[in-house]
Design a protein around this motif. Structure first.
Motif, PDB file in Angstrom:
ATOM      1  N   ARG A  45       0.827  -1.204   0.000  1.00 43.47           N
ATOM      2  CA  ARG A  45       0.000   0.000   0.000  1.00 43.47           C
ATOM      3  C   ARG A  45       0.865   1.260   0.000  1.00 43.47           C
ATOM      4  NH1 ARG A  45      -2.628  -0.829   4.612  1.00 43.47           N
ATOM      5  NH2 ARG A  45      -4.046  -2.268   3.572  1.00 43.47           N
ATOM      6  N   ALA A  46       1.982   1.197   0.713  1.00 41.40           N
ATOM      7  CA  ALA A  46       2.832   2.374   0.843  1.00 41.40           C
ATOM      8  C   ALA A  46       3.805   2.547  -0.317  1.00 41.40           C
ATOM      9  CB  ALA A  46       3.613   2.298   2.159  1.00 41.40           C
ATOM     10  N   HIS A 199     -10.362   4.342  -1.332  1.00 40.10           N
ATOM     11  CA  HIS A 199     -10.281   3.423  -0.202  1.00 40.10           C
ATOM     12  C   HIS A 199     -10.239   2.022  -0.789  1.00 40.10           C
ATOM     13  CE1 HIS A 199     -11.852   1.033   3.216  1.00 40.10           C
ATOM     14  NE2 HIS A 199     -11.389   1.996   3.992  1.00 40.10           N
ATOM     15  N   THR A 215      -9.107  16.617   8.158  1.00 36.35           N
ATOM     16  CA  THR A 215      -8.561  16.176   9.444  1.00 36.35           C
ATOM     17  C   THR A 215      -9.043  14.787   9.824  1.00 36.35           C
ATOM     18  OG1 THR A 215     -10.355  17.303  10.624  1.00 36.35           O
ATOM     19  CG2 THR A 215      -8.301  18.532  10.296  1.00 36.35           C
ATOM     20  N   SER A 217      -9.976  12.554   7.442  1.00 36.56           N
ATOM     21  CA  SER A 217      -9.709  11.704   6.276  1.00 36.56           C
ATOM     22  C   SER A 217     -10.960  10.963   5.813  1.00 36.56           C
ATOM     23  CB  SER A 217      -8.591  10.693   6.590  1.00 36.56           C
ATOM     24  OG  SER A 217      -7.366  11.346   6.730  1.00 36.56           O
ATOM     25  N   LYS A 218     -11.999  11.739   5.540  1.00 41.64           N
ATOM     26  CA  LYS A 218     -13.213  11.144   4.990  1.00 41.64           C
ATOM     27  C   LYS A 218     -13.919  12.171   4.106  1.00 41.64           C
ATOM     28  CE  LYS A 218     -16.052  12.137   9.096  1.00 41.64           C
ATOM     29  NZ  LYS A 218     -16.892  11.517  10.165  1.00 41.64           N
ATOM     30  N   GLY A 229      -8.414   6.373   2.321  1.00 41.14           N
ATOM     31  CA  GLY A 229      -7.235   5.611   2.700  1.00 41.14           C
ATOM     32  C   GLY A 229      -5.964   6.421   2.498  1.00 41.14           C
ATOM     33  N   LYS A 230      -4.976   6.193   3.346  1.00 41.30           N
ATOM     34  CA  LYS A 230      -3.725   6.944   3.252  1.00 41.30           C
ATOM     35  C   LYS A 230      -3.074   6.805   1.884  1.00 41.30           C
ATOM     36  CE  LYS A 230      -2.487   6.775   8.178  1.00 41.30           C
ATOM     37  NZ  LYS A 230      -1.478   6.305   9.170  1.00 41.30           N
ATOM     38  N   ALA A 231      -3.174   5.612   1.312  1.00 46.97           N
ATOM     39  CA  ALA A 231      -2.536   5.366   0.019  1.00 46.97           C
ATOM     40  C   ALA A 231      -3.225   6.108  -1.123  1.00 46.97           C
ATOM     41  CB  ALA A 231      -2.517   3.867  -0.274  1.00 46.97           C
ATOM     42  N   TYR A 232      -4.452   6.566  -0.896  1.00 46.20           N
ATOM     43  CA  TYR A 232      -5.232   7.200  -1.958  1.00 46.20           C
ATOM     44  C   TYR A 232      -5.397   8.707  -1.761  1.00 46.20           C
ATOM     45  CZ  TYR A 232      -6.531   2.282  -2.334  1.00 46.20           C
ATOM     46  OH  TYR A 232      -6.493   0.921  -2.426  1.00 46.20           O
ATOM     47  N   ARG A 233      -4.985   9.215  -0.614  1.00 48.00           N
ATOM     48  CA  ARG A 233      -5.232  10.622  -0.263  1.00 48.00           C
ATOM     49  C   ARG A 233      -4.593  11.591  -1.263  1.00 48.00           C
ATOM     50  NH1 ARG A 233      -6.176  13.547   4.811  1.00 48.00           N
ATOM     51  NH2 ARG A 233      -5.203  15.607   4.716  1.00 48.00           N
ATOM     52  N   HIS A 234      -3.320  11.359  -1.582  1.00 42.60           N
ATOM     53  CA  HIS A 234      -2.632  12.275  -2.494  1.00 42.60           C
ATOM     54  C   HIS A 234      -3.305  12.306  -3.865  1.00 42.60           C
ATOM     55  CE1 HIS A 234       0.618  14.499  -4.410  1.00 42.60           C
ATOM     56  NE2 HIS A 234       0.640  13.566  -5.351  1.00 42.60           N
TER      57      HIS A 234
END
Length: 244
Positions: A45-46, A199, A215, A217-218, A229-234
């Motif tokens: 994921r990272a 996500h 803040t 993340s939704k 999801g952190k992997a998709y945020r950017h």
């Protein structure tokens, strides 16, 4: 051309050292060699590797074959098995995961190199085929099975797609449709300029977003709140237009 990025699993220190030497000789970008199989999915994921080199026996409660089955539910990454198992039973079980190759130890560097190159080539060819097919096939709608009928669903009417077990739900404003497909297969058939995965369980229509809570993340689509999801945020933040 950028180096092929590889993530590997190996629990035997001797085989790990050989693998690192071979990767250095072949000049691949070896992200890491993972001993604990439970760390593999978070690292995928990272890091988003191009190829997985997977041992079968990971000296754990999960085998390499079982791990690849889990990975295939979430990601579309070619796998090359590197294993000491020569028996037909193990090979046939591994074959069900549709690996790019199955190599038994000891192996030669050129054998591994060819398997990796073929895995990447096949993936690139498949991706080009998907893009071409999508451009040819997708216009403004598709048909989904609804009971005994095929119902026309406009792409613009789809608000989000939700994965649930082995099924997915396509949500429109007034109805949802259950599809027996994996999320990534549906995502491959949706136009990338309009839809984005945010996500592991959700692909959304970018134009349907009502609110993004950074803040927490939704995001919100109508009354539905979907985690980012952190992997998709950017990727999400790079796709939206902002002012101020």
């Amino acid at each position: 051309m950028s180096k092929i990025r590889i993530l590997a699993t190996e629990d035997d220190p001797i085989h790990e050292e050989k693998l690192r030497m071979v990767m250095a000789t072949l000049k691949y970008d070896l992200i890491d060699v993972i001993v604990d199989p439970h760390q593999v999915i978070p690292i995928i994921r990272a890091t988003n590797p191009d190829v997985l080199l997977m041992d079968v026996d990971l000296n754990s409660d999960i085998s390499g074959i079982d791990l690849v089955n889990k990975i295939n539910e979430l990601y579309d990454i070619p796998t090359v098995f590197l294993t000491s198992f020569h028996d037909a039973k193990t090979f046939n079980k591994a074959k069900e995961t549709q690996p790019a190759a199955y190599i038994t130890k000891p192996y030669k560097a050129d054998e591994l190199e060819r398997s990796i190159e073929l895995a990447v080539f096949s993936k690139q060819k498949e991706t080009k085929g998907i893009i071409s097919t999508k451009n040819d096939r997708i216009a403004s709608h598709f048909f989904v099975k609804d009971g005994s009928s095929l119902t026309k669903v406009l792409l613009s009417a789809i608000r989000y797609v939700e994965a649930y077990d082995k099924y997915c739900y396509i949500h429109t404003q007034h109805k949802k449709y259950m599809i027996k497909e994996r999320l990534k297969n549906i995502a491959d058939q949706l136009p990338g300029h309009l839809f984005l995965q945010v996500h592991r369980s959700y692909v959304i229509n970018l134009e349907a977003i009502d609110d993004i809570q950074l803040t927490q993340s939704k995001l919100s689509i109508g009354d539905k709140e979907i985690g980012i999801g952190k992997a998709y945020r950017h990727a999400l933040l790079s796709r939206i237009n902002t002012l101020g």
